[in-house]
Design a protein around this motif. Structure first.
Motif, PDB file in Angstrom:
ATOM      1  N   SER A  59      -8.019  -6.844  12.254  1.00 49.64           N
ATOM      2  CA  SER A  59      -8.759  -6.698  13.565  1.00 49.64           C
ATOM      3  C   SER A  59     -10.177  -6.415  13.605  1.00 49.64           C
ATOM      4  O   SER A  59     -10.870  -6.545  14.280  1.00 49.64           O
ATOM      5  CB  SER A  59      -7.999  -5.621  14.460  1.00 49.64           C
ATOM      6  N   ASP A  60     -10.709  -5.668  12.509  1.00 46.71           N
ATOM      7  CA  ASP A  60     -12.226  -5.367  12.290  1.00 46.71           C
ATOM      8  C   ASP A  60     -12.908  -5.981  11.460  1.00 46.71           C
ATOM      9  O   ASP A  60     -13.828  -5.776  10.874  1.00 46.71           O
ATOM     10  CB  ASP A  60     -12.078  -3.761  11.924  1.00 46.71           C
ATOM     11  N   SER A  61     -12.283  -7.259  11.069  1.00 45.87           N
ATOM     12  CA  SER A  61     -12.829  -8.306  10.313  1.00 45.87           C
ATOM     13  C   SER A  61     -12.741  -9.618  10.613  1.00 45.87           C
ATOM     14  O   SER A  61     -12.024  -9.887  11.739  1.00 45.87           O
ATOM     15  CB  SER A  61     -12.144  -8.176   8.813  1.00 45.87           C
ATOM     16  N   THR A  62     -13.532 -10.576  10.152  1.00 43.72           N
ATOM     17  CA  THR A  62     -13.598 -11.879  10.521  1.00 43.72           C
ATOM     18  C   THR A  62     -13.050 -12.495   9.296  1.00 43.72           C
ATOM     19  O   THR A  62     -12.902 -13.886   9.532  1.00 43.72           O
ATOM     20  CB  THR A  62     -14.824 -12.413  10.965  1.00 43.72           C
ATOM     21  N   ASN A  63     -12.811 -12.121   8.215  1.00 46.66           N
ATOM     22  CA  ASN A  63     -12.329 -12.578   7.142  1.00 46.66           C
ATOM     23  C   ASN A  63     -10.585 -13.096   7.166  1.00 46.66           C
ATOM     24  O   ASN A  63      -9.961 -12.092   7.334  1.00 46.66           O
ATOM     25  CB  ASN A  63     -12.517 -11.889   5.740  1.00 46.66           C
ATOM     26  N   GLU A  64     -10.230 -14.304   6.849  1.00 44.11           N
ATOM     27  CA  GLU A  64      -8.912 -14.624   7.122  1.00 44.11           C
ATOM     28  C   GLU A  64      -8.450 -14.728   5.696  1.00 44.11           C
ATOM     29  O   GLU A  64      -9.076 -15.535   4.966  1.00 44.11           O
ATOM     30  CB  GLU A  64      -8.939 -15.754   7.748  1.00 44.11           C
ATOM     31  N   ILE A  65      -7.154 -14.032   5.542  1.00 44.88           N
ATOM     32  CA  ILE A  65      -6.512 -14.359   4.017  1.00 44.88           C
ATOM     33  C   ILE A  65      -5.451 -15.320   4.148  1.00 44.88           C
ATOM     34  O   ILE A  65      -4.768 -15.130   5.102  1.00 44.88           O
ATOM     35  CB  ILE A  65      -5.964 -12.921   3.599  1.00 44.88           C
ATOM     36  N   ILE A  66      -5.582 -16.389   3.545  1.00 48.12           N
ATOM     37  CA  ILE A  66      -4.784 -17.552   3.638  1.00 48.12           C
ATOM     38  C   ILE A  66      -3.524 -17.350   2.856  1.00 48.12           C
ATOM     39  O   ILE A  66      -3.713 -17.331   1.502  1.00 48.12           O
ATOM     40  CB  ILE A  66      -5.514 -18.817   3.672  1.00 48.12           C
ATOM     41  N   TYR A  67      -2.255 -17.822   3.231  1.00 49.81           N
ATOM     42  CA  TYR A  67      -1.212 -17.798   2.259  1.00 49.81           C
ATOM     43  C   TYR A  67      -0.590 -19.088   2.301  1.00 49.81           C
ATOM     44  O   TYR A  67      -0.249 -19.625   3.386  1.00 49.81           O
ATOM     45  CB  TYR A  67      -0.238 -16.886   2.617  1.00 49.81           C
ATOM     46  N   LYS A  68      -0.624 -19.871   1.174  1.00 46.59           N
ATOM     47  CA  LYS A  68      -0.107 -21.243   1.205  1.00 46.59           C
ATOM     48  C   LYS A  68       1.077 -21.508   0.175  1.00 46.59           C
ATOM     49  O   LYS A  68       1.619 -22.330   0.323  1.00 46.59           O
ATOM     50  CB  LYS A  68      -1.106 -22.274   0.656  1.00 46.59           C
ATOM     51  N   ASP A  69       1.175 -20.556  -0.755  1.00 44.27           N
ATOM     52  CA  ASP A  69       2.274 -20.513  -1.660  1.00 44.27           C
ATOM     53  C   ASP A  69       3.615 -20.445  -1.062  1.00 44.27           C
ATOM     54  O   ASP A  69       3.923 -19.683  -0.100  1.00 44.27           O
ATOM     55  CB  ASP A  69       2.136 -19.649  -2.708  1.00 44.27           C
ATOM     56  N   ASN A  70       4.617 -21.088  -1.480  1.00 45.32           N
ATOM     57  CA  ASN A  70       5.931 -21.451  -1.205  1.00 45.32           C
ATOM     58  C   ASN A  70       6.579 -20.079  -0.764  1.00 45.32           C
ATOM     59  O   ASN A  70       7.175 -19.549   0.212  1.00 45.32           O
ATOM     60  CB  ASN A  70       6.735 -22.316  -1.894  1.00 45.32           C
ATOM     61  N   ASN A  71       6.460 -19.053  -1.888  1.00 49.56           N
ATOM     62  CA  ASN A  71       6.915 -17.720  -1.993  1.00 49.56           C
ATOM     63  C   ASN A  71       6.727 -16.931  -0.833  1.00 49.56           C
ATOM     64  O   ASN A  71       7.095 -16.495   0.092  1.00 49.56           O
ATOM     65  CB  ASN A  71       6.852 -17.012  -3.409  1.00 49.56           C
ATOM     66  N   SER A  72       5.221 -16.898  -0.505  1.00 50.63           N
ATOM     67  CA  SER A  72       4.655 -15.964   0.445  1.00 50.63           C
ATOM     68  C   SER A  72       5.156 -16.712   2.010  1.00 50.63           C
ATOM     69  O   SER A  72       5.600 -15.814   2.713  1.00 50.63           O
ATOM     70  CB  SER A  72       3.251 -15.998   0.510  1.00 50.63           C
ATOM     71  N   LEU A  73       4.959 -18.000   2.172  1.00 54.06           N
ATOM     72  CA  LEU A  73       5.538 -18.494   3.260  1.00 54.06           C
ATOM     73  C   LEU A  73       6.965 -18.386   3.598  1.00 54.06           C
ATOM     74  O   LEU A  73       7.267 -17.991   4.886  1.00 54.06           O
ATOM     75  CB  LEU A  73       5.259 -20.094   3.182  1.00 54.06           C
ATOM     76  N   GLN A  74       7.684 -18.278   2.567  1.00 51.74           N
ATOM     77  CA  GLN A  74       9.427 -18.053   2.717  1.00 51.74           C
ATOM     78  C   GLN A  74       9.456 -16.712   3.208  1.00 51.74           C
ATOM     79  O   GLN A  74      10.447 -16.367   3.959  1.00 51.74           O
ATOM     80  CB  GLN A  74      10.133 -18.432   1.446  1.00 51.74           C
ATOM     81  N   THR A  75       8.493 -15.655   2.242  1.00 52.88           N
ATOM     82  CA  THR A  75       8.733 -14.208   2.827  1.00 52.88           C
ATOM     83  C   THR A  75       8.496 -14.091   4.277  1.00 52.88           C
ATOM     84  O   THR A  75       8.995 -13.413   5.033  1.00 52.88           O
ATOM     85  CB  THR A  75       7.756 -13.507   1.680  1.00 52.88           C
ATOM     86  N   PHE A  76       7.390 -14.726   4.782  1.00 49.46           N
ATOM     87  CA  PHE A  76       6.967 -14.534   6.240  1.00 49.46           C
ATOM     88  C   PHE A  76       8.156 -15.200   6.949  1.00 49.46           C
ATOM     89  O   PHE A  76       8.500 -14.456   7.937  1.00 49.46           O
ATOM     90  CB  PHE A  76       5.512 -15.178   6.357  1.00 49.46           C
ATOM     91  N   LYS A  77       8.456 -16.242   6.762  1.00 47.52           N
ATOM     92  CA  LYS A  77       9.725 -16.878   7.409  1.00 47.52           C
ATOM     93  C   LYS A  77      10.870 -16.007   7.518  1.00 47.52           C
ATOM     94  O   LYS A  77      11.305 -15.524   8.648  1.00 47.52           O
ATOM     95  CB  LYS A  77      10.011 -18.172   7.136  1.00 47.52           C
ATOM     96  N   SER A  78      11.295 -15.153   6.507  1.00 43.88           N
ATOM     97  CA  SER A  78      12.359 -14.456   6.484  1.00 43.88           C
ATOM     98  C   SER A  78      12.169 -13.194   6.936  1.00 43.88           C
ATOM     99  O   SER A  78      12.987 -12.723   8.091  1.00 43.88           O
ATOM    100  CB  SER A  78      12.622 -14.062   4.788  1.00 43.88           C
TER     101      SER A  78
END
Length: 151
Positions: A59-78
């Motif tokens: 919230s106090d930043s404008t930098n966006e950390i992007i997650y594209k790897d399948n493992n991270s995406l699956q963890t977020f979905k879970s």
């Protein structure tokens, strides 16, 4: 004559109210994220399978950390699929993070995120439905902390 004018005036006002209160048929709402009331076989926030990436912005930043790897995406979905919906009016501070979900078809969803400390619950709010929050377990919070602090 006065009664006719009054009748026509009242009829016009009622007609304008009825027309003005109708919803427009071409409203565009992104329905990539659904909640339990929209899906009988799942609980939590369900993300469309065509997720390309997920971005996290503090919230106090404008930098966006992007997650594209399948493992991270699956963890977020879970994590999101196990969220429990809580309806009502919430007195929450501004969110700590914004989660942007980017899809292959260029659509985007936005969730607000409050991450608890290790061993506490965390909360999500869909930016399109600010009358509901979704809580996730202590274990899911620990996974979120691990994911976000790993970058």
């Amino acid at each position: 004559m006065n009664k006719k004018i009054l009748f026509i005036f009242n009829l016009t006002v009622i007609l304008l109210l009825v027309i003005g209160c109708q919803s427009k048929g071409n409203n565009s709402v992104n329905t990539s994220i659904t909640n339990p009331s929209q899906s009988d076989s799942h609980e939590g926030l369900l993300i469309n399978n065509s997720v390309k990436s997920i971005g996290i912005v503090k919230s106090d930043s404008t930098n966006e950390i992007i997650y594209k790897d399948n493992n991270s995406l699956q963890t977020f979905k879970s994590i999101l699929s196990t969220a429990t919906k809580e309806d009502g009016i919430f007195d929450l501070a501004d969110s700590q993070y914004t989660m942007n979900i980017y899809y292959d078809n260029k659509n985007q969803d936005k969730l607000y995120l409050w991450i608890g400390e290790e061993g506490q619950i965390s909360r999500f709010m869909n930016s399109e439905d600010t009358q509901s929050t979704y809580s996730v377990s202590k274990e899911s919070t620990d996974k979120l902390i691990e994911l976000i602090k790993s970058r």
